[in-house]
Design a protein around this motif. Structure first.
Motif, mmCIF file in Angstrom:
data_model
loop_
_atom_site.group_PDB
_atom_site.id
_atom_site.type_symbol
_atom_site.label_atom_id
_atom_site.label_comp_id
_atom_site.label_asym_id
_atom_site.label_seq_id
_atom_site.Cartn_x
_atom_site.Cartn_y
_atom_site.Cartn_z
ATOM 1 N N UNK A 254 0.874 -1.269 -0.034
ATOM 2 C CA UNK A 254 0.169 0.112 0.015
ATOM 3 C C UNK A 254 0.869 1.322 -0.038
ATOM 4 N N UNK A 255 0.679 2.211 -1.035
ATOM 5 C CA UNK A 255 1.422 3.572 -1.154
ATOM 6 C C UNK A 255 0.481 4.507 -0.939
ATOM 7 N N UNK A 256 0.698 5.561 -0.107
ATOM 8 C CA UNK A 256 -0.217 6.993 -0.218
ATOM 9 C C UNK A 256 0.754 8.122 0.327
ATOM 10 N N UNK A 257 0.421 9.011 0.048
ATOM 11 C CA UNK A 257 0.793 10.522 0.304
ATOM 12 C C UNK A 257 0.614 11.004 1.881
ATOM 13 N N UNK A 258 1.439 11.691 2.382
ATOM 14 C CA UNK A 258 0.999 12.260 3.833
ATOM 15 C C UNK A 258 0.001 13.261 3.622
ATOM 16 N N UNK A 259 -0.211 13.884 2.398
ATOM 17 C CA UNK A 259 -1.228 14.861 2.161
ATOM 18 C C UNK A 259 -2.546 14.403 1.583
ATOM 19 N N UNK A 260 -2.604 13.041 1.329
ATOM 20 C CA UNK A 260 -3.569 12.310 0.685
ATOM 21 C C UNK A 260 -4.859 12.819 1.448
ATOM 22 N N UNK A 261 -6.122 13.068 0.710
ATOM 23 C CA UNK A 261 -7.232 13.365 1.230
ATOM 24 C C UNK A 261 -7.766 12.043 1.957
#
Length: 316
Positions: A254-261
């Motif tokens: 799983x990959x996400x950004x720390x600013x992802x909504x």
């Protein structure tokens, strides 16, 4: 993007547009909202150069794929059926799955319903979200965030389409893709075209050519098909009751950004950090949080995402 081949395949009663490049094990890419196969342009080039066959469709209702008129033609079972038929058309038993946003939701359900077809799954932005047997998802979102939460606003057929039209398709595409507000998307009364108030200067990872491509396709199709995914969330809750409590048993990264909504709303951050995500997805091998990256990480941090995908799938 030289060498990307475009073709149309018959799947589940509709014609689906597919872009692909390369030879080798299939890596199947599923896009989100408001996107297209084109969202994976960087990964298609990267993975095809590494010995894989990169395949990226326009999902039902998007781009050059058919868009049935009925709202209820966009349930999660329709979407999963489309992708299983697409995999069949590729003449392979299994694929590596990579998916983002709505594509990721579809990906999780594909892993639940047909784990036999998925060798390993890289999910971007949206983690597995287990079905709450006590409350329908849109009802829960409305209770938590109110009527102006974007998914609640999307429910009424025609209303959001009219807002998009008044704002202009290109402006909507720019605003959504470049948003860096990490909180839950609460839409202003005047419409999504004014949310968020983004700079007129595009970020380095999104060119005017990119915006024009997305805008031209939505100008042809409109947004109704894409919005109908959201309009089936409560119906999907009913249709998937048989899978309540089922774990996802395929290898996952799983990959996400720390600013992802998504990461910053709906209790997702706590779900991941508490270990509940790992409990629901026992073969979850890694969670990657990209610093300073927002929702559309497959485009904003394209090289990093491509490297993470390759590092994971090459093990299988």
């Amino acid at each position: 993007m030289d060498g990307i081949v475009h073709r149309t395949v018959e799947v589940n009663g509709i014609k689906m547009h597919v872009a692909e490049k390369g030879e080798g094990p299939v890596v199947l890419f599923l896009h989100g909202f408001p996107e297209l196969w084109y969202s994976w342009r960087h990964q298609i080039v990267a993975l095809s150069s590494l010995g894989y066959r990169a395949v990226a469709p326009d999902l039902r209702g998007y781009g050059d794929t058919d868009a049935p008129t009925s709202v209820t033609s966009y349930t999660i079972l329709h979407l999963v059926g489309d992708i299983v038929a697409l995999i069949d058309s590729l003449a392979v038993d299994q694929v590596f799955l990579v998916a983002h946003d709505w594509g990721a939701i579809l990906g999780w359900h594909l892993c639940l319903v047909r784990p036999d077809r998925i060798k390993a799954y890289v999910s971007l932005s949206v983690p597995f979200m287990p079905r709450n047997p006590k409350v329908k998802p849109v009802d829960a979102m409305r209770a938590f965030y109110g009527d102006d939460y974007y998914i609640c606003r999307f429910q009424e057929p025609g209303k959001t389409e009219a807002e998009f039209a008044s704002s202009g398709i290109e402006q909507v595409i720019k605003n959504v893709l470049t948003s860096r507000r990490p909180g839950p998307p609460i839409l202003p009364k005047e419409g999504i075209g004014s949310y968020p108030n983004t700079s007129t200067t595009l970020p380095t990872w999104l060119s005017q050519e990119d915006v024009t491509y997305f805008s031209s396709k939505f100008a042809n199709t409109g947004f109704t098909g894409a919005l109908n995914y959201y309009r089936n969330l409560n119906l999907n809750w009913e249709l998937t009751a048989a899978w309540a409590g089922t774990q996802v048993k395929v290898p996952v990264k799983f990959i996400t950004g720390d600013l992802d909504v998504v990461y910053n709303s709906l209790g997702i951050k706590n779900y991941i950090e508490s270990g509940a995500f790992k409990k629901d997805v026992p073969f979850l091998e890694e969670v990657v949080i990209q610093e300073g990256v927002a929702h559309f990480n497959n485009q904003e941090a394209a090289e990093d995402v491509s490297n993470h995908i390759y590092a994971f799938i090459k093990k299988f």
